[in-house]
Design a protein around this motif. Sequence first.
Motif, PDB file in Angstrom:
ATOM      1  N   CYS A   1      10.900   5.434   2.257  1.00  0.00           N
ATOM      2  CA  CYS A   1      10.054   6.630   2.435  1.00  0.00           C
ATOM      3  C   CYS A   1       8.605   6.230   2.666  1.00  0.00           C
ATOM      4  O   CYS A   1       7.861   6.925   3.362  1.00  0.00           O
ATOM      5  CB  CYS A   1      10.130   7.528   1.199  1.00  0.00           C
ATOM      6  N   ARG A   2       8.200   5.119   2.072  1.00  0.00           N
ATOM      7  CA  ARG A   2       6.816   4.664   2.263  1.00  0.00           C
ATOM      8  C   ARG A   2       6.604   4.237   3.714  1.00  0.00           C
ATOM      9  O   ARG A   2       5.534   4.451   4.283  1.00  0.00           O
ATOM     10  CB  ARG A   2       6.526   3.489   1.327  1.00  0.00           C
ATOM     11  N   LEU A   3       7.634   3.628   4.319  1.00  0.00           N
ATOM     12  CA  LEU A   3       7.530   3.263   5.734  1.00  0.00           C
ATOM     13  C   LEU A   3       7.424   4.523   6.591  1.00  0.00           C
ATOM     14  O   LEU A   3       6.612   4.608   7.507  1.00  0.00           O
ATOM     15  CB  LEU A   3       8.748   2.470   6.192  1.00  0.00           C
ATOM     16  N   MET A   4       8.264   5.510   6.257  1.00  0.00           N
ATOM     17  CA  MET A   4       8.261   6.761   7.014  1.00  0.00           C
ATOM     18  C   MET A   4       6.892   7.418   6.928  1.00  0.00           C
ATOM     19  O   MET A   4       6.365   7.934   7.909  1.00  0.00           O
ATOM     20  CB  MET A   4       9.334   7.678   6.411  1.00  0.00           C
ATOM     21  N   SER A   5       6.312   7.359   5.750  1.00  0.00           N
ATOM     22  CA  SER A   5       4.987   7.934   5.540  1.00  0.00           C
ATOM     23  C   SER A   5       3.938   7.281   6.430  1.00  0.00           C
ATOM     24  O   SER A   5       3.063   7.955   6.968  1.00  0.00           O
ATOM     25  CB  SER A   5       4.567   7.745   4.080  1.00  0.00           C
ATOM     26  N   LEU A   6       4.031   5.954   6.564  1.00  0.00           N
ATOM     27  CA  LEU A   6       3.076   5.240   7.422  1.00  0.00           C
ATOM     28  C   LEU A   6       3.176   5.767   8.849  1.00  0.00           C
ATOM     29  O   LEU A   6       2.168   5.968   9.530  1.00  0.00           O
ATOM     30  CB  LEU A   6       3.385   3.737   7.430  1.00  0.00           C
ATOM     31  N   VAL A   7       4.409   5.990   9.298  1.00  0.00           N
ATOM     32  CA  VAL A   7       4.619   6.487  10.658  1.00  0.00           C
ATOM     33  C   VAL A   7       4.038   7.894  10.802  1.00  0.00           C
ATOM     34  O   VAL A   7       3.343   8.200  11.770  1.00  0.00           O
ATOM     35  CB  VAL A   7       6.125   6.485  11.005  1.00  0.00           C
ATOM     36  N   LEU A   8       4.319   8.754   9.814  1.00  0.00           N
ATOM     37  CA  LEU A   8       3.824  10.130   9.905  1.00  0.00           C
ATOM     38  C   LEU A   8       2.296  10.182   9.864  1.00  0.00           C
ATOM     39  O   LEU A   8       1.687  11.015  10.526  1.00  0.00           O
ATOM     40  CB  LEU A   8       4.415  10.987   8.786  1.00  0.00           C
ATOM     41  N   ASP A   9       1.707   9.281   9.097  1.00  0.00           N
ATOM     42  CA  ASP A   9       0.241   9.236   9.055  1.00  0.00           C
ATOM     43  C   ASP A   9      -0.329   8.954  10.447  1.00  0.00           C
ATOM     44  O   ASP A   9      -1.293   9.579  10.876  1.00  0.00           O
ATOM     45  CB  ASP A   9      -0.242   8.144   8.093  1.00  0.00           C
TER      46      ASP A   9
ATOM     47  N   VAL B   1      -7.547  15.794   4.920  1.00  0.00           N
ATOM     48  CA  VAL B   1      -7.714  14.386   4.607  1.00  0.00           C
ATOM     49  C   VAL B   1      -7.805  13.571   5.880  1.00  0.00           C
ATOM     50  O   VAL B   1      -6.958  13.699   6.742  1.00  0.00           O
ATOM     51  CB  VAL B   1      -6.497  13.888   3.789  1.00  0.00           C
ATOM     52  N   LYS B   2      -8.829  12.760   5.974  1.00  0.00           N
ATOM     53  CA  LYS B   2      -8.871  11.808   7.091  1.00  0.00           C
ATOM     54  C   LYS B   2      -8.325  10.483   6.589  1.00  0.00           C
ATOM     55  O   LYS B   2      -8.675  10.014   5.514  1.00  0.00           O
ATOM     56  CB  LYS B   2     -10.318  11.644   7.553  1.00  0.00           C
ATOM     57  N   ARG B   3      -7.417   9.860   7.389  1.00  0.00           N
ATOM     58  CA  ARG B   3      -6.758   8.628   6.930  1.00  0.00           C
ATOM     59  C   ARG B   3      -7.740   7.562   6.461  1.00  0.00           C
ATOM     60  O   ARG B   3      -7.577   6.932   5.460  1.00  0.00           O
ATOM     61  CB  ARG B   3      -5.927   7.990   8.051  1.00  0.00           C
ATOM     62  N   GLY B   4      -8.740   7.320   7.253  1.00  0.00           N
ATOM     63  CA  GLY B   4      -9.652   6.226   6.955  1.00  0.00           C
ATOM     64  C   GLY B   4     -10.355   6.396   5.624  1.00  0.00           C
ATOM     65  O   GLY B   4     -10.846   5.450   5.040  1.00  0.00           O
ATOM     66  N   ALA B   5     -10.354   7.608   5.138  1.00  0.00           N
ATOM     67  CA  ALA B   5     -11.067   7.888   3.900  1.00  0.00           C
ATOM     68  C   ALA B   5     -10.153   7.773   2.688  1.00  0.00           C
ATOM     69  O   ALA B   5     -10.546   8.084   1.575  1.00  0.00           O
ATOM     70  CB  ALA B   5     -11.660   9.295   3.966  1.00  0.00           C
TER      71      ALA B   5
ATOM     72  N   GLU C   1      -2.596  11.450  12.861  1.00  0.00           N
ATOM     73  CA  GLU C   1      -3.840  11.037  13.501  1.00  0.00           C
ATOM     74  C   GLU C   1      -3.808  11.351  14.996  1.00  0.00           C
ATOM     75  O   GLU C   1      -4.760  11.859  15.566  1.00  0.00           O
ATOM     76  CB  GLU C   1      -4.003   9.526  13.349  1.00  0.00           C
ATOM     77  N   GLN C   2      -2.663  11.029  15.596  1.00  0.00           N
ATOM     78  CA  GLN C   2      -2.521  11.143  17.036  1.00  0.00           C
ATOM     79  C   GLN C   2      -2.484  12.594  17.509  1.00  0.00           C
ATOM     80  O   GLN C   2      -3.072  12.929  18.523  1.00  0.00           O
ATOM     81  CB  GLN C   2      -1.219  10.452  17.415  1.00  0.00           C
TER      82      GLN C   2
ATOM     83  N   MET D   1       0.829  -1.204   0.000  1.00  0.00           N
ATOM     84  CA  MET D   1       0.000   0.000   0.000  1.00  0.00           C
ATOM     85  C   MET D   1       0.862   1.251   0.000  1.00  0.00           C
ATOM     86  O   MET D   1       1.863   1.314   0.680  1.00  0.00           O
ATOM     87  CB  MET D   1      -0.883  -0.021   1.248  1.00  0.00           C
ATOM     88  N   TYR D   2       0.459   2.198  -0.786  1.00  0.00           N
ATOM     89  CA  TYR D   2       1.152   3.475  -0.773  1.00  0.00           C
ATOM     90  C   TYR D   2       0.532   4.382   0.280  1.00  0.00           C
ATOM     91  O   TYR D   2      -0.669   4.501   0.348  1.00  0.00           O
ATOM     92  CB  TYR D   2       1.014   4.157  -2.137  1.00  0.00           C
ATOM     93  N   PRO D   3       1.344   4.992   1.099  1.00  0.00           N
ATOM     94  CA  PRO D   3       0.788   5.941   2.061  1.00  0.00           C
ATOM     95  C   PRO D   3       0.313   7.204   1.368  1.00  0.00           C
ATOM     96  O   PRO D   3       0.634   7.441   0.208  1.00  0.00           O
ATOM     97  CB  PRO D   3       1.963   6.235   2.970  1.00  0.00           C
TER      98      PRO D   3
END
Lengths: 154, 290
Positions: free
Chosen positions: A81-89, A18-22, A93-94, A1-3
């Motif tokens: 960078c895709r992993l980093m993006s997951l973390v930033l997402d 943007v809401k993540r879940g959407a 949220e938090q 999956m692409y972040p």
Amino acid sequence: MYPAGSNSSLILMSSVPVKRGAFLEFLVFSAMGTFSLCAAYFKEEEKMMEIINLTEANFDTVLTTNNLMLVDFWADWCAPCRLMSLVLDRLAEQYGDQVTMAKVNVDQALELAVRFHVLAIPTVLTFKKGKLIDRQTGFMPGNFYMDLLNANLT
Amino acid sequence: MYDIIVIGGGPAGLAASINGKNRNKSVLLCSNDYRDSYLYKAARIENYPGRPGISGKELLEELVNHAKKAEVEFLQEKAFAVISLDGQIYVSAGDKVENARRVILAIGMASPNKFPGEAPFLGRGVSYCATCDGMLYRNGKKVTVVGKAENSVEEANYLNEIGCQVTFVSDKPAFGLKEGIESVVAKRLEVMGKDAVTALKADDREIPSDGIFILRNSVAPSDLLPGLELDGGAITVNRRMETSVPGVYAAGDCTGRPLQISKSLGEGQSAALNAAESIDLEKKEGKSAR
């Protein structure tokens, strides 16, 4: 999956909260070019957050108008960078509107990469009141950034 | 999503993969070519019980064939980063990102020694990943490749293809470099720079460089998974081969001495069986590794 950040259609519309879940629905909508539908969709979301796409043109304005900001330098050909993006997402949220999350696509804004001597990605710069307070190259786990942000939230 | 991703294709990684499949788990083995392993070059192994005198090549080939027969999936890429997120483990390897319920690190013994200047300039010209950062230098920038891995020549050729001006530094003469890549043999290396990298000092010569790619066979555990608990460079594990990061196991030379094949095989097996057991338990209880 692409972040979220690595999707070009998202960048075009980066001023839209943007809401993540959407995200998946958003991809489908934006791919179809149905922007009006999309906007209506987001209006229904309660808590919104924004990931800002930074360019040379808007960088300084965004920097001076935000208290605490994480800037993620990335490119779509960079797998870590895709992993980093997951973390930033997750961090986005938090922390919601307590912290501004921003991205720099080094292919589109090479001047910014040059300005900050970013020669390897992912690199995450953290700014507080416009001042660079932390710089991390390579991948760092989410709790590292949580400690950093918590210490600088005031 | 896989049940288990194993990183490293030496004895520990192969034993872990085979045992993971034996427990009916989907397994992805992510590693360099097994022929790049230093074990492959061992002419005779005397202390592997029951098979005195077997060569490293023969032993590795038997293990690889066993893993293939067990239908382990192979991904021939170097892993650069591992994270644990929402009860899953994500691995970035080459240009791919894969995820799994459990990850077993079988990454061998990485040399903990960095070159002078390497750590301070990481991200300011020093990079470990040509496919990640090469594009930043594509417009005729000067890059120096320090070839410490078997596939370093290929990476240097890739950087040359995308338009970098490449110098290749290694401790032995290199073969297979594309025309236009200068090969330099040097032993003592030092990264030089101010705000960013300016040169690589190779013995007595300074090679002007905008970027320096230091390519080693394996990524140090602390770079692969920041926050992983280490003890003198070895990954800390318990009897179940669990590391300090939930869902991440380690086996083989990367957990420390003795650096022996039978110890690696045993640890690989143990890690896989414990990982499989915890996956089964999690499925039964419907809870994640967090």
